[in-house]
Design an enzyme around this catalytic site. Structure first.
Site, PDB file in Angstrom:
ATOM      1  N   VAL A  41       0.868  -1.181   0.000  1.00  0.00           N
ATOM      2  CA  VAL A  41       0.000   0.000   0.000  1.00  0.00           C
ATOM      3  C   VAL A  41       0.899   1.222   0.000  1.00  0.00           C
ATOM      4  O   VAL A  41       1.790   1.352   0.849  1.00  0.00           O
ATOM      5  CB  VAL A  41      -0.937   0.030   1.220  1.00  0.00           C
ATOM      6  N   GLY A  42       0.702   2.097  -0.964  1.00  0.00           N
ATOM      7  CA  GLY A  42       1.487   3.308  -1.059  1.00  0.00           C
ATOM      8  C   GLY A  42       0.620   4.541  -1.072  1.00  0.00           C
ATOM      9  O   GLY A  42      -0.604   4.483  -0.891  1.00  0.00           O
ATOM     10  N   GLU A  43       1.278   5.669  -1.299  1.00  0.00           N
ATOM     11  CA  GLU A  43       0.557   6.938  -1.304  1.00  0.00           C
ATOM     12  C   GLU A  43      -0.370   7.049  -2.500  1.00  0.00           C
ATOM     13  O   GLU A  43      -1.456   7.621  -2.410  1.00  0.00           O
ATOM     14  CB  GLU A  43       1.571   8.089  -1.317  1.00  0.00           C
TER      15      GLU A  43
ATOM     16  N   THR B 142      -2.504   0.842  -4.427  1.00  0.00           N
ATOM     17  CA  THR B 142      -2.411  -0.426  -3.710  1.00  0.00           C
ATOM     18  C   THR B 142      -2.020  -1.507  -4.704  1.00  0.00           C
ATOM     19  O   THR B 142      -2.526  -1.543  -5.828  1.00  0.00           O
ATOM     20  CB  THR B 142      -3.749  -0.780  -3.048  1.00  0.00           C
TER      21      THR B 142
ATOM     22  N   LYS C 195      -1.310  -2.955  -9.819  1.00  0.00           N
ATOM     23  CA  LYS C 195      -1.361  -1.727  -9.025  1.00  0.00           C
ATOM     24  C   LYS C 195      -2.616  -0.950  -9.386  1.00  0.00           C
ATOM     25  O   LYS C 195      -2.858  -0.656 -10.560  1.00  0.00           O
ATOM     26  CB  LYS C 195      -0.114  -0.871  -9.285  1.00  0.00           C
TER      27      LYS C 195
ATOM     28  N   ASP D  49      12.873   9.135  -7.324  1.00  0.00           N
ATOM     29  CA  ASP D  49      12.313   8.609  -6.070  1.00  0.00           C
ATOM     30  C   ASP D  49      12.982   7.282  -5.703  1.00  0.00           C
ATOM     31  O   ASP D  49      12.315   6.317  -5.319  1.00  0.00           O
ATOM     32  CB  ASP D  49      10.805   8.425  -6.194  1.00  0.00           C
TER      33      ASP D  49
ATOM     34  N   ASN E   6      11.296   1.281  -3.094  1.00  0.00           N
ATOM     35  CA  ASN E   6      11.106   1.244  -4.545  1.00  0.00           C
ATOM     36  C   ASN E   6      12.138   0.366  -5.242  1.00  0.00           C
ATOM     37  O   ASN E   6      12.272   0.423  -6.468  1.00  0.00           O
ATOM     38  CB  ASN E   6      11.158   2.658  -5.129  1.00  0.00           C
TER      39      ASN E   6
ATOM     40  N   ASP F 233       8.267   1.408  -9.334  1.00  0.00           N
ATOM     41  CA  ASP F 233       7.498   2.609  -9.006  1.00  0.00           C
ATOM     42  C   ASP F 233       8.049   3.825  -9.752  1.00  0.00           C
ATOM     43  O   ASP F 233       8.764   4.650  -9.199  1.00  0.00           O
ATOM     44  CB  ASP F 233       7.496   2.864  -7.502  1.00  0.00           C
TER      45      ASP F 233
END
Length: 565
Positions: A222-224, A227, A243, A341, A346, A382
């Site tokens: 789960v990311g910003e 999911t 995703k 990032d 990641n 990501d």
């Protein structure tokens, strides 16, 4: 005669190749029987009306393609093949209803032999050819339809301009949306008719593709922005990571943000140290991305597990991680993009699955395929913050791994921001304390000081990490330089030495071959300067030796002691 006529009529109706052209003389009778069938099957009529009512809007081009290629439509909707006979209304086989001329013929509701199928296609499409799907795609249509279609095609910002102009012009037969937008004043009519850019994700929304094509196994992250789920594709039985964006796509700005990762993945293609991209689509106004599944999880998860047991990645493993991620960054940077990032969450781990077949020893022939023998592969994932080096639209990533020049909006050396973040990532993997998000400690690291690492690293490796977080981005090594570093590849020096020796031996061999050719040339020139008589005598003696000399000696050994006749 009456019975024979009825039997003949019944056989013709049961024959599915029986078309409208063969029953023109009985059209009135068939129309009456079709009314009876409609009265006997109200559920079927209601079902067709409901389908017509809730059918999403389609462009005329797609509508015609579906009429001309009904088999493709059947393959795209596997649920139709799974319906039980109970769900279908019962109709009498002796009274098949003719197609309603006010509606398209329902190709998918009754089977046809090739003859009947082709006749129905010709009737339904009118003047268009029966195989109109391919014809319509390759033949330019009206300008208004073409511009409407182009409005539903995104322009990938990461595609090189030269590549786009070379391959998207279609040899001048069909223009792209950008070509129409850049049209000159003499084409003012085209500019006036150009439709506004539309939300492609919402226009191409697919319903229930996720449930139809994939079996969800578990939630793995789960990311910003989304999911990630571990799924098995029903068709090929392979495991993928799907995703799903957290926020729905409500407009063009949200679409551009959601499509950013898709754009980057599609341009990069496949590389062993970048998470592989397979497909993407919009579903329920959410972005869905199908990526490669990494069975080892993320580097952040591995670091957390090590912290619980009081262990850390040792220097050989740290060098391996740094080298592999540097190879991935080199690949991304060569495409004119930066990740922006890089951090442990990641970076993903793939463990090599042992094969059931007998193992055949393989030797890596070059630097590009050495990873084939590696048991663990580290990949960059990501790509939501990826931006172009030449036309940057920077969206700041995690502040804990962010270089100071990015906060100052200095984008002249964007690839070096990835190097800065990678250096801190390796420090965290080595056991460094949690990185600060701001404050004095944050600025202390931006001054070129590594956080405290609870293990002793070699001086060369420690200095390399310090160079990677140098305050001056120019002083930081590039990703390509890291892949050639003697610190990360100790065997690289020995390889270069052996290569130099090999080149020296090749030079010596070439020199000897050149000298040998000169000697042979000089010898042949001397023989050419001899007189013709001497040459003829020499030739005759040479032919004599060839015919008698060598072979006569061998024959005499077999006939020794025997009298001649």
């Amino acid at each position: 005669m009456g019975d024979n006529g009825d039997n003949k009529e019944l056989k013709q109706k049961l024959n599915f190749s029986y078309s409208e052209e063969e029953q023109e003389d009985e059209g009135q009778k068939e129309a009456q029987e079709s009314k009876k069938v409609q009265y006997h099957t109200p559920e079927r009529c209601g079902h067709q009306d409901s389908e017509a009512k809730f059918t999403p809007p389609r462009t005329p081009l797609n509508h015609v393609c579906e009429l001309s290629t009904p088999q493709v439509k059947d393959r795209a909707s596997p649920d139709q093949g799974l319906r039980t006979p109970v769900s279908r209304p019962h109709t009498r086989p002796e009274t098949p209803a003719p197609p309603d001329k006010s509606k398209p013929p329902p190709h998918c509701e009754s089977p046809f032999t090739p003859r009947g199928h082709s006749s129905q296609s010709v009737i339904s499409t009118g003047k268009l050819p029966s195989r109109g799907s391919k014809h319509l795609r390759l033949t330019p249509g009206p300008l208004t339809d073409e511009m409407t279609s182009l409005a539903l095609v995104n322009i990938n910002p990461f595609t090189p301009e030269s590549y786009r102009r070379q391959f998207l012009k279609s040899n001048g037969k069909r223009k792209t949306r950008r070509d129409l937008e850049e049209a000159g004043p003499e084409e003012g009519k085209v500019e006036k008719g150009l439709p506004a850019k539309r939300c492609v994700l919402r226009e191409t929304n697919m319903a229930c593709r996720y449930e139809k094509e994939f079996l969800e196994v578990e939630k793995i992250g789960v990311g910003e922005f989304g999911t990630v789920y571990k799924c098995i594709k029903r068709l090929d039985g392979c495991v993928y990571a799907i995703k799903r964006s957290t926020k729905p796509v409500s407009g063009l700005s949200d679409e551009n943000l959601a499509m950013h990762e898709v754009y980057a993945h599609s341009v990069l293609g496949h590389h062993p140290h970048v998470v592989r991209y397979y497909s993407s689509w919009a579903e329920d106004d959410h972005m869905m991305i199908q990526n490669e599944y990494c069975n080892g999880g993320s580097l952040q998860a591995a670091i957390s597990e090590n912290a619980k047991s009081g262990n850390h990645f040792q220097e050989p493993k740290l060098k391996d991680i740094l080298l592999q991620i540097s190879l991935g960054l080199k690949y991304i940077h060569n495409y004119g993009m930066v990740h922006m990032d890089i951090k442990p969450s990641n970076i993903f781990i793939c463990h090599k699955i042992p094969s059931d077949s007998p193992v055949v020893p393989e030797e890596a022939e070059n630097e590009a395929d050495w990873f084939l023998s590696a048991n663990v592969t580290y990949k960059i994932g990501d790509l939501g913050h990826v931006t172009s080096i030449s036309e940057p639209q920077v969206e700041e990533g995690d502040s804990r791994f962010l270089a100071k020049e990015i906060l100052q909006e200095n984008y002249q050396h964007l690839p070096k921001a990835d190097i800065f973040a990678l250096g801190l990532t390796i420090a965290v993997a080595a056991g460094a304390e949690a990185l600060p998000t701001n404050g004095t400690s944050w600025h202390h690291i931006r001054e070129g000081q590594l956080p405290n690492i609870p293990q002793d690293l070699s001086k060369e490796f420690y200095n390399l990490l310090k160079d990677m977080i140098d305050p001056d981005p120019v002083a930081r090594p590039s990703a390509a330089a890291l892949t050639r570093s003697r610190v990360l590849c100790p065997s690289l020096g020995r390889t270069e030495e052996l290569q130099q020796q090999l080149n020296l031996e090749k030079f010596k061999t070439a020199t000897l071959e050149r000298e040998l050719k000169e000697v042979q040339r000089a010898q042949s020139s001397k023989e050419g300067q001899s007189s013709p008589g001497v040459t003829g005598t020499h030739t005759g003696s040479r032919s004599t030796r060839r015919l008698v000399g060598g072979k006569s000696a061998k024959s005499s050994s077999f006939t020794w002691g025997q009298s001649s006749p």
